[in-house]
Scaffold this motif. Structure first.
Motif, PDB file in Angstrom:
ATOM      1  N   ALA A  22      -1.755  -6.459  -0.515  1.00 51.93           N
ATOM      2  CA  ALA A  22      -3.071  -5.885  -0.814  1.00 51.93           C
ATOM      3  C   ALA A  22      -3.438  -4.849   0.234  1.00 51.93           C
ATOM      4  CB  ALA A  22      -4.131  -6.981  -0.844  1.00 51.93           C
ATOM      5  N   VAL A  24      -6.933  -2.762   1.177  1.00 55.95           N
ATOM      6  CA  VAL A  24      -8.356  -2.681   0.880  1.00 55.95           C
ATOM      7  C   VAL A  24      -8.988  -1.661   1.818  1.00 55.95           C
ATOM      8  CG1 VAL A  24     -10.512  -3.980   0.794  1.00 55.95           C
ATOM      9  CG2 VAL A  24      -8.360  -5.123   0.227  1.00 55.95           C
ATOM     10  N   GLN A  62      -9.030   0.763   6.725  1.00 58.90           N
ATOM     11  CA  GLN A  62      -8.007   0.170   5.862  1.00 58.90           C
ATOM     12  C   GLN A  62      -7.578  -1.189   6.392  1.00 58.90           C
ATOM     13  OE1 GLN A  62      -4.778   2.933   5.414  1.00 58.90           O
ATOM     14  NE2 GLN A  62      -5.832   3.998   3.788  1.00 58.90           N
TER      15      GLN A  62
END
Length: 129
Positions: A22, A24, A62
């Motif tokens: 992931a 994000v 990030q």
């Protein structure tokens, strides 16, 4: 007087949980005096190094998380919802902590953001519909 046993409490059992990779991007604004979920020493440190600001602004930091197998048949997640989520947090926290450079670059933490991308080239938030 016949006494009945108390009702059984619910128990969550997660026998398999695999979370993929992931990435994000984080945008948030925290009013530090009210952010009691952030340790007080960290809130105080942020206020000192950010020239006394009471607000933490993050614009596009990030957070990258690798794929992980969190629970298996041999090692399930068991307990209350809060206990299982605490275990998930415990497994991911080291990876989130590794993203501290991005947080510094995309926030007003250091010197109020004067020398960071936060002020000079902030990331633009995109929405998808």
């Amino acid at each position: 007087l016949a006494r009945e046993p108390p009702p059984a409490s619910s128990k969550l059992v997660v026998s398999s949980l695999v979370v993929g990779h992931a990435k994000v991007d984080v945008w948030c604004r925290l009013y530090l005096p009210d952010a009691h979920y952030v340790p007080k020493t960290l809130r105080d440190t942020i206020q000192v190094v950010s020239l006394g600001t009471h607000r933490l602004d993050v614009k596009g930091a990030q957070v990258k998380l690798p794929q992980q197998t969190l629970f298996t048949e041999r090692h399930p997640g068991e307990g209350s919802y809060g206990a299982v989520m605490a275990r998930v947090s415990e497994l991911y926290l080291p990876h989130v902590k590794n993203c501290w450079r991005s947080l510094l670059q995309h926030s007003n933490i250091f010197l109020g953001g004067l020398l960071s991308r936060h002020t000079w080239a902030p990331r633009q938030r995109r929405t998808h519909e």
